[in-house]
Scaffold this motif. Structure first.
Motif, PDB file in Angstrom:
ATOM      1  N   LEU A   1       0.961  -1.108   0.021  1.00 18.37           N
ATOM      2  CA  LEU A   1      -0.230   0.250   0.021  1.00 18.37           C
ATOM      3  C   LEU A   1       1.020   1.289   0.066  1.00 18.37           C
ATOM      4  CD1 LEU A   1      -3.091  -0.935   2.334  1.00 18.37           C
ATOM      5  CD2 LEU A   1      -2.737  -0.430  -0.175  1.00 18.37           C
ATOM      6  N   ASP A   2       1.944   0.953   0.902  1.00 18.24           N
ATOM      7  CA  ASP A   2       2.750   2.282   1.238  1.00 18.24           C
ATOM      8  C   ASP A   2       3.212   2.346  -0.924  1.00 18.24           C
ATOM      9  OD1 ASP A   2       2.718   3.138   3.654  1.00 18.24           O
ATOM     10  OD2 ASP A   2       4.845   2.023   3.698  1.00 18.24           O
ATOM     11  N   THR A   3       3.657   1.427  -1.416  1.00 12.39           N
ATOM     12  CA  THR A   3       3.958   1.697  -2.798  1.00 12.39           C
ATOM     13  C   THR A   3       2.844   2.458  -3.829  1.00 12.39           C
ATOM     14  OG1 THR A   3       6.146  -0.034  -2.072  1.00 12.39           O
ATOM     15  CG2 THR A   3       5.700   0.409  -4.798  1.00 12.39           C
ATOM     16  N   LEU A   4       2.450   2.045  -3.608  1.00 13.54           N
ATOM     17  CA  LEU A   4       0.386   2.205  -4.426  1.00 13.54           C
ATOM     18  C   LEU A   4       0.778   3.448  -3.987  1.00 13.54           C
ATOM     19  CD1 LEU A   4      -1.600  -0.782  -4.482  1.00 13.54           C
ATOM     20  CD2 LEU A   4      -0.034  -0.226  -6.059  1.00 13.54           C
ATOM     21  N   ALA A   5       1.147   3.865  -2.925  1.00  8.90           N
ATOM     22  CA  ALA A   5       0.780   5.918  -2.721  1.00  8.90           C
ATOM     23  C   ALA A   5       1.827   6.763  -2.851  1.00  8.90           C
ATOM     24  CB  ALA A   5       0.736   5.848  -1.069  1.00  8.90           C
ATOM     25  N   ALA A   6       2.812   5.979  -4.087  1.00  6.44           N
ATOM     26  CA  ALA A   6       4.196   6.536  -4.022  1.00  6.44           C
ATOM     27  C   ALA A   6       4.879   6.705  -3.079  1.00  6.44           C
ATOM     28  CB  ALA A   6       4.181   7.642  -5.016  1.00  6.44           C
TER      29      ALA A   6
END
Length: 282
Positions: A217-222
């Motif tokens: 989720l952190d990755t998808l939130a950049a």
């Protein structure tokens, strides 16, 4: 991680590959990752550590060192910020929030000790206390399309903007950006008993998941991160930190400020972080 909290999670199916590793999963890692993108999930955040900064000069001490304007941090507002070298290279990237008059820096556990060591180099005569506070609180995250509604139902309130902070019933709630996942996300910090009750109440609708799901989720939130292997590898602009509210260009001096400002006003970074998506092939 608090022993009592770990026991509580184990009773609910939590599994660790290694005692010192982050929580791996709750029995079905593949299904948990799938639900992370489409459902509501609860994730223990014990893989993140905390540094507590307190004392009469705590705010001015951090203001002179970090890339963001610490004066804007309050009991109702958190922020992203970085600690840089004189050449503008990031030594650490953290979430900064305030609770009961104490500033807390949230960052990967592996970064706590090296960051503490660096911060202590600047103390001199400042009236400030720095200490690792990894197990000061139970901490976990909630994500889902109805996360705001769930929290509001259980606690009576939920922050409504990214990095907004609310203190409710002894629990600090920080709203995170959702990014491309579209999920509403929150980090929560509190003492053992109220956090156990909150987990139990939210568990009715949300599925417990391992730390990998939260990292996704952190990755998808950049949202970028700095680990020991990438210390001094990037200036803030390479991770888009100035685009997501992690740099202030009005606050004044801090280590690396001249380099960061010059790149902002006169140049551009040679590299930037981007989000790539690839279709799985058999």
């Amino acid at each position: 991680m608090k022993t009592e909290w770990k026991n509580y999670l184990q009773q609910r199916g939590a599994e660790w590959v290694d005692p010192d590793a982050p929580l791996a999963h709750f029995g079905n890692p593949a299904q948990e990752l799938s639900l992370t993108l489409s459902g509501e999930v609860l994730a223990d955040l014990g893989h993140r550590g905390l540094i507590a900064v307190s004392g009469e000069d705590a705010e001015s001490f951090l203001q002179n060192l970090l890339s963001n304007d610490v004066r804007l941090v309050s009991e109702s507002q958190s922020q992203l910020t970085s600690l840089n070298t004189a050449k503008g290279r990031m030594l650490a990237l953290m979430h900064l929030f305030k609770r009961e008059g104490v500033f807390y820096l949230s960052l990967p556990r592996s970064m706590v000790e090296p960051t503490l060591k660096r911060l202590r180099m600047y103390v001199f005569r400042s009236k400030v206390s720095l200490e690792a506070a990894n197990d000061a609180f139970v901490q976990f995250g909630l994500s889902g399309t109805h996360a705001t509604e769930r929290l509001s139902h259980v606690l009576g309130a939920a922050p409504d903007a990214p990095y907004a902070l609310q203190q409710v019933a002894g629990i600090s709630i920080i709203r995170l950006p959702c990014g491309r996942s579209g999920q509403q996300r929150f980090e929560m910090y509190g003492e053992l008993e109220p956090m156990q009750k909150l987990w139990q109440a939210l568990d009715v609708h949300a599925t417990p998941v391992g730390s990998t799901s939260w990292d996704l989720l952190d990755t998808l939130a950049a949202l970028p991160e700095v680990y020991p292997a990438t210390v001094e590898a990037f200036v803030p602009q390479m991770t888009n930190l100035e685009r997501i509210g992690g740099v202030s260009f009005k606050k004044g001096c801090y280590p690396g400020q001249e380099i960061v400002a010059r790149m902002h006003y006169l140049g551009k970074p040679a590299r930037r972080m981007v989000l790539l998506r690839a279709e799985e092939s058999e």
